[in-house]
Design a protein around this motif. Structure first.
Motif, PDB file in Angstrom:
ATOM      1  N   GLU A  37      -1.371   1.351   4.833  1.00 12.47           N
ATOM      2  CA  GLU A  37      -2.493   0.728   5.535  1.00 12.47           C
ATOM      3  C   GLU A  37      -3.556   0.366   4.498  1.00 12.47           C
ATOM      4  O   GLU A  37      -3.922   1.207   3.667  1.00 12.47           O
ATOM      5  N   THR A  38      -4.027  -0.877   4.570  1.00 12.64           N
ATOM      6  CA  THR A  38      -5.027  -1.333   3.592  1.00 12.64           C
ATOM      7  C   THR A  38      -6.211  -1.968   4.301  1.00 12.64           C
ATOM      8  O   THR A  38      -6.224  -2.092   5.527  1.00 12.64           O
TER       9      THR A  38
ATOM     10  N   PHE B  55      -7.166   0.958  -0.308  1.00 12.63           N
ATOM     11  CA  PHE B  55      -6.053   1.715   0.285  1.00 12.63           C
ATOM     12  C   PHE B  55      -6.621   2.693   1.306  1.00 12.63           C
ATOM     13  O   PHE B  55      -7.364   3.605   0.960  1.00 12.63           O
ATOM     14  N   ARG B  56      -6.273   2.494   2.574  1.00 11.48           N
ATOM     15  CA  ARG B  56      -6.959   3.211   3.649  1.00 11.48           C
ATOM     16  C   ARG B  56      -6.138   4.329   4.281  1.00 11.48           C
ATOM     17  O   ARG B  56      -6.680   5.275   4.825  1.00 11.48           O
ATOM     18  N   GLY B  57      -4.806   4.193   4.309  1.00  7.03           N
ATOM     19  CA  GLY B  57      -3.948   5.197   4.936  1.00  7.03           C
ATOM     20  C   GLY B  57      -2.516   4.871   4.554  1.00  7.03           C
ATOM     21  O   GLY B  57      -2.279   3.957   3.767  1.00  7.03           O
ATOM     22  N   PHE B  58      -1.551   5.579   5.121  1.00  8.22           N
ATOM     23  CA  PHE B  58      -0.164   5.350   4.728  1.00  8.22           C
ATOM     24  C   PHE B  58       0.262   3.926   5.101  1.00  8.22           C
ATOM     25  O   PHE B  58       0.247   3.548   6.269  1.00  8.22           O
TER      26      PHE B  58
ATOM     27  N   THR C 102      -1.971   7.611   0.244  1.00  7.25           N
ATOM     28  CA  THR C 102      -2.273   6.310  -0.359  1.00  7.25           C
ATOM     29  C   THR C 102      -2.170   6.438  -1.888  1.00  7.25           C
ATOM     30  O   THR C 102      -2.181   7.543  -2.410  1.00  7.25           O
TER      31      THR C 102
ATOM     32  N   GLY D 155       0.796  -1.240   0.000  1.00  5.78           N
ATOM     33  CA  GLY D 155       0.000   0.000   0.000  1.00  5.78           C
ATOM     34  C   GLY D 155       0.819   1.275   0.000  1.00  5.78           C
ATOM     35  O   GLY D 155       0.381   2.301   0.522  1.00  5.78           O
ATOM     36  N   ASP D 156       1.988   1.227  -0.606  1.00  5.96           N
ATOM     37  CA  ASP D 156       2.859   2.411  -0.635  1.00  5.96           C
ATOM     38  C   ASP D 156       2.355   3.390  -1.699  1.00  5.96           C
ATOM     39  O   ASP D 156       2.203   3.013  -2.858  1.00  5.96           O
ATOM     40  N   PRO D 157       2.102   4.659  -1.318  1.00  4.42           N
ATOM     41  CA  PRO D 157       1.609   5.623  -2.317  1.00  4.42           C
ATOM     42  C   PRO D 157       2.606   5.868  -3.443  1.00  4.42           C
ATOM     43  O   PRO D 157       2.228   6.396  -4.494  1.00  4.42           O
TER      44      PRO D 157
END
Ligand code: FAD
Length: 274
Positions: free
Chosen positions: A158-159, A153-156, A215, A119-121
């Motif tokens: 974070e999935t 994709f929920r946060g940095f 995200t 989940g890396d932006p």
């Protein structure tokens, strides 16, 4: 540069991987290609107590047609995506993007499942999955479920995956004959994108952005401008609407906003948006 101590377990089947993951508790982590997780462990930014190695689950390495979709196993390496005839015919954006990830060594080890689950932006493949409207197939102790890429994709880093779940398959609609483009802006070949854009036109248009927030992000404002009949350059002017891109040594947020507009316009023009 030395990771904290951990237990190592190698899974020989999906079922065994899920069992080992459950047994390991919340601190257990799956290890696929190791090209994102191991650097974090060496920097002590991650310290899992148990690593469950799924790198040899060859049953989960495939690219195959399934009706009007293409199914990709989570353990498929970037290099196998890059060279897949099925993808070149029916989802060429995904093959091309995989070929732009890192260098040959990274592409021979890294897996699409690892890239999505991390989940890396700044990663390339999540943006391609957003543009393609991918669906992610997940398995865990409570059974199977499907998650749309746009909900994943929920946060940095974070999935939507629970700690005891595994991503097993990525399913994308066929985009045979549709226009597409991938714009990756970096200072040196093989670097990560400072900003990147994956775009598909045709019946199911979509645009994914790299490094424009915490995200991987779908460029919703551009997509709705296009749907309202905006030209590529008018639509691209909305590329950074409502977004909060990061600042780092490579770029300020302002510069990233500018890049997003330029790269989205180039992508839409190359993909043949009307
Ligand atoms: P791993 O590192 O093994 O795992 C990553 C995370 O995902 C871990 O938390 C792990 O527990 C979890 N995980 C792995 N598989 C699953 C699964 N099936 N289900 C649930 N969770 C899972 N990426 C880019 O996009 N663009 C680049 O330009 C780029 N350049 C790179 C350059 C270098 C030098 C390196 C080392 C990496 C680079 N990467 C780049 C990252 C690379 O693509 C990674 O391989 C990828 O992001 C992670 O895949 P992996 O299989 O190595 O995952």
């Amino acid at each position: 540069m030395i990771p904290a101590a951990f237990e190592y377990r190698r899974a020989s089947s999906l079922g065994e991987a899920l069992q080992l993951l459950a047994d390991g508790g919340e601190d257990a982590k799956l290890l696929a290609g190791g090209h994102s997780l191991l650097p974090l462990m060496k920097l002590r930014l991650a310290a899992p107590s148990v690593l469950v190695d799924i790198g040899r689950l060859s049953d989960l390495s495939y690219v195959r047609e399934e009706g009007d979709r293409v199914a990709v196993g989570a353990l498929t390496r970037h290099r196998d995506l890059q060279t897949s005839d099925v993808l070149h015919s029916h989802a060429p954006l995904l093959a091309h993007v995989a070929g732009q990830v890192g260098d040959p060594q990274v592409r021979h080890r890294g897996t699409i499942g690892g890239s999505i689950a991390h989940g890396d932006p700044a990663s390339d493949l999540p943006a391609a999955c957003l543009a393609l409207g991918a669906t992610f197939m997940v398995e865990g102790p409570r059974g199977k479920r499907q998650i749309e890429a746009s909900d994943f994709f929920r946060g940095f880093l974070e999935t939507a995956l629970e700690p005891d779940e595994m991503l097993v398959e990525i399913s994308v609609p066929k985009t045979t004959g549709a226009g597409w483009s991938f714009q990756k802006f970096n200072r040196r070949a093989q670097d990560w994108a400072i900003v990147g854009v994956a775009a598909v036109t045709g019946a199911n248009p979509g645009i994914g952005l790299i490094n424009m927030g915490a995200t991987p992000i779908r460029a919703a404002a551009v997509e709705s401008a296009l749907a309202s009949g905006a030209s590529p350059s008018e639509a691209a002017s909305h590329a950074a609407d409502g977004l909060d891109p990061p600042a780092d040594l490579n770029a300020s947020p302002e510069y990233r906003r500018h890049l997003a507009q330029v790269l989205v316009r180039r992508a839409l023009e190359e993909a043949g948006a009307a």
